[in-house]
Structures are given as structure tokens and as C-alpha cells.
Design a protein around this motif. Sequence first.
Motif, PDB file in Angstrom:
ATOM      1  N   GLU A   8      47.902  29.133  49.277  1.00 56.23           N
ATOM      2  CA  GLU A   8      47.878  30.273  48.364  1.00 56.23           C
ATOM      3  C   GLU A   8      46.461  30.701  47.960  1.00 56.23           C
ATOM      4  OE1 GLU A   8      50.518  31.950  47.722  1.00 56.23           O
ATOM      5  OE2 GLU A   8      51.999  30.569  48.553  1.00 56.23           O
ATOM      6  N   LYS A  38      48.662  26.417  35.598  1.00 56.41           N
ATOM      7  CA  LYS A  38      49.262  26.682  34.290  1.00 56.41           C
ATOM      8  C   LYS A  38      50.793  26.658  34.385  1.00 56.41           C
ATOM      9  CE  LYS A  38      45.455  29.608  32.641  1.00 56.41           C
ATOM     10  NZ  LYS A  38      45.107  30.950  32.124  1.00 56.41           N
ATOM     11  N   THR A  49      57.867  28.625  38.433  1.00 60.11           N
ATOM     12  CA  THR A  49      56.829  29.615  38.740  1.00 60.11           C
ATOM     13  C   THR A  49      55.588  29.270  37.940  1.00 60.11           C
ATOM     14  OG1 THR A  49      58.465  31.336  39.166  1.00 60.11           O
ATOM     15  CG2 THR A  49      56.212  32.051  38.698  1.00 60.11           C
ATOM     16  N   SER A  51      51.027  29.573  37.607  1.00 61.45           N
ATOM     17  CA  SER A  51      49.806  30.310  37.940  1.00 61.45           C
ATOM     18  C   SER A  51      48.731  29.319  38.361  1.00 61.45           C
ATOM     19  CB  SER A  51      49.311  31.111  36.728  1.00 61.45           C
ATOM     20  OG  SER A  51      50.281  32.058  36.332  1.00 61.45           O
ATOM     21  N   GLU A  53      44.602  28.971  39.624  1.00 64.53           N
ATOM     22  CA  GLU A  53      43.304  29.647  39.693  1.00 64.53           C
ATOM     23  C   GLU A  53      42.285  28.680  40.258  1.00 64.53           C
ATOM     24  OE1 GLU A  53      41.444  32.310  36.487  1.00 64.53           O
ATOM     25  OE2 GLU A  53      40.335  30.407  36.283  1.00 64.53           O
ATOM     26  N   SER A  64      43.039  33.400  42.774  1.00 68.63           N
ATOM     27  CA  SER A  64      44.177  33.135  41.895  1.00 68.63           C
ATOM     28  C   SER A  64      45.465  33.607  42.542  1.00 68.63           C
ATOM     29  CB  SER A  64      43.989  33.818  40.538  1.00 68.63           C
ATOM     30  OG  SER A  64      43.910  35.221  40.687  1.00 68.63           O
ATOM     31  N   GLU A  66      50.086  33.568  41.786  1.00 71.63           N
ATOM     32  CA  GLU A  66      51.288  33.113  41.068  1.00 71.63           C
ATOM     33  C   GLU A  66      52.272  32.655  42.130  1.00 71.63           C
ATOM     34  OE1 GLU A  66      54.382  35.586  38.684  1.00 71.63           O
ATOM     35  OE2 GLU A  66      52.806  34.975  37.263  1.00 71.63           O
TER      36      GLU A  66
END
Length: 247
Positions: A8, A38, A49, A51, A53, A64, A66
Motif C-alpha cells: 500500500e 491508526k 479499516t 489508516s 502513514e 499514506s 486507508e
Amino acid sequence: MQSVFTKELHKKYANVKFKKKTKNVSVYESKNYKVKVKDLDIDTVGKQTVSIEGKNKNTNEKHSAEVSVKVEDTTAPVITCEDTITVEQNEAFDINRYVSLNEEGTVTLTENVDTTNTGTVTTSIKAKDKAGNVSEKNITVNVEKNFYQRIADAALAQIGVYQDCTMLVTNSLAAVGINFHGAPAAYLSLGPLTNNPVPGDICVYQGHVALYIGNGQAVHGGWYGNQTTIYSVECNQPFIGYVHVNR
């Protein structure tokens, strides 16, 4: 998580390692890269789900995304149990009485323990959690003669010994860690009277005491010139009752 970062963010994040967690943020770092995750709850199994970074610590370049991640439980349960368990002959054996797990799960034995005979059994505890993870622990189970039979056996081992009746019973009780000596009637204090005697119960008479061994027989001390011998429970001494010794 490293595979998620590589896919990702960038392949450069493949070598980051977990560093710390503060509140809802998990931090992963390598020498040159840092990733913050996070809203990841690693204690909750299932899809989440989150996040992510990523940052190059040298250039401050950032990436970053999601993403949806699936948290799986791949850790086997931890078994807590003594390496050696001692039980009495003919005792109902339930391994769950001796085992605890650090999470919900089921406990079985690879080989059942038969307590009808004395001896040693080597077996393994197998614990399985809800996710299907399995752990095992080897244990040894010692099956010993029961408490009352050990008293009876100690009395039988004294056949032929020159001693009085109270010393016979005192020595027999010592085999199970009971230290007591007194006049014949004093042995009434060691437990309740019973009409269903088992080997190892004390026979108390007026002025005499003996040890029951089953089938209407008892070991008596102080007979035939102070010898210890086997004779019927019914003797020339007035019988008071059988005492079932408190453990």
C-alpha cells in the motif's frame, strides 16, 4: 503488517519493525523509515479499516493510505499445569481440575488416565482455542493407593512386631502423615463413627484399639505376648465402633 506496508505504501517499508503503541496509534520503524498505523485493534479478530502513514526519516517524504486489514488469531493457548499430578486409586480423574488456559478453549488428553490400577501414566495435554490454534504439554500422572488403604497396608506391614495396640494404630496413621498417640478411647477423636467400614478404619474397643483391613478382620497389636497379628474384629474386648479417620 509489513506486507501491507509494502503493497500500500512502497517496497522500501518492508523492513520496519513494531516499535510502540500509544492510544490508537501503532508505530513501526527501521533505520530510515517510520510507519504510523491508526485505529488498529490487534486484540479484535476480523476485518478492520485502518489508516497508515509512511515517512522517510531522512527526506521527510511521505506516503499514506486507508486499507482494510484482517486480524487473525495465530497464537496457541498457554497451558498452565504441574508437570506431575498425583491422584488416588479409583479416583475420578478430570484433567480440567488441574489445567488453566490464558484464553477460552478446550482441553483433552492424548491418552486417558485409568485410575483403577496404581502406577505411572505419561500423557499429553492438548489445548485448542476458538481459532483452532493448538498447544500441547507433556505430564506424568502418578496413581497411588488411596488414603485409607495406605493406613491398612501400614498396619499389615507390622505383622509380627512386638508392640501394644496403640502403637500399632499410631504407626499406621503415620503412613499418611497423621501424628497421634493416646489411650484407646482417644482415637475416637480422629473421625466420625461409621457402620460401613473400609480398610484403614480404626476399630475402637473398651481398653483396646485395632486397624480394620476388610472382610471382618483387623490387625491387632498386643496379642500373644504383645505381638501384632491378624484376627477377627470380633474379639474378647467390648466393641465401641469403627472410626473413619478425617483426612
